[in-house]
Design an enzyme around this catalytic site. Structure first.
Site, PDB file in Angstrom:
ATOM      1  CG  ASP A  49      -1.747   1.160   1.413  1.00 52.91           C
ATOM      2  OD1 ASP A  49      -2.658   1.463   0.422  1.00 52.91           O
ATOM      3  OD2 ASP A  49      -1.490   1.918   2.168  1.00 52.91           O
ATOM      4  CD  GLU A 121      -3.323  -1.912  -1.182  1.00 52.47           C
ATOM      5  OE1 GLU A 121      -3.888  -1.119  -1.212  1.00 52.47           O
ATOM      6  OE2 GLU A 121      -3.385  -2.888   0.011  1.00 52.47           O
TER       7      GLU A 121
END
Length: 228
Positions: A49, A121
């Site tokens: 992320d 991610e």
């Protein structure tokens, strides 16, 4: 450690060959099947992320060197949100290689937006750990592709935009109500109605309540912006 034929094929779709195959295996392992000897992808998701955020922020700055922060922020949010990550995951068929527990598999986990977004991610972080930031940046820029160049100038979340529209006119925030649910439990389709205090409303259907709410808000905002 050798990769399965499915993961070898996924590497080719991804465009990155792992020097450390264990990182890819971990990136596609969901918590529903993890164990002491088989760690899940949550820590990689956390890292990915942040890597994604830096790459997208840098790419937006380079794409539009004159844009103000107030313009860049909604573009950034549109490109890093879970729906976009899930869309990229579908583009490379990440769902097909996810390692899931039986219950998660039976409930349609390979198609779930949040699960796909998280795994995307994690894959970004796996590339970062395997080959460094340059490789991760190249991966994101390539996979996000035209999304970076064509992201709308005002790419704010539709629900946020509709709420701001209502508040600017002295109205209470819009409401959202689930009006229907169809399909099997493992692949439901939700229909949601967005309604303003003045009575205007629009409905939309999607595979998640969040996506249906966003689409209904987008349709209602377009309607009131046109004056009807």
């Amino acid at each position: 450690m050798r990769l399965s034929a499915e993961l070898e094929a996924f590497q080719r779709r991804l465009g990155h060959s792992f020097a450390r195959p264990d990182l890819l295996i971990r990136a596609v392992t969901h918590s529903s099947i993890s164990s002491v000897t088989r760690p899940d992808n949550q820590r990689l998701e956390f890292l990915g992320d942040r890597v994604l955020g830096l790459v997208i922020a840098e790419a937006l700055i380079e794409t539009d060197r004159d844009a103000a922060e107030g313009v860049l922020a909604p573009r950034y949010n549109a490109l890093v949100r879970k729906e976009t990550c899930a869309d990229v995951a579908r583009q490379i068929d990440l769902g097909a290689v996810l390692k899931l527990g039986r219950s998660e598999t039976m409930s349609g986990g390979r198609r779930k937006e949040a699960l796909l977004g998280d795994a995307m991610e994690a894959v970004i972080a796996a590339v970062y750990r395997d080959a460094g930031f340059e490789a991760a940046r190249d991966l994101v820029v390539r996979l996000w592709g035209d999304r970076i160049r064509t992201v709308e100038t005002d790419a704010r979340d539709p629900k946020t935009s509709l709420q701001e529209w209502a508040q600017a006119r002295g109205q209470v925030p819009p409401t959202y109500a689930e009006t229907a649910r169809q399909g099997p439990d493992h692949a439901p389709v939700f229909t949601v109605e967005a309604r303003l205090a003045t009575g205007e409303s629009e409905s939309a259907s999607a595979s998640s309540k969040r996506a249906a709410e966003q689409d209904a808000a987008r349709k209602l905002l377009q309607r009131v912006d046109r004056g009807g």
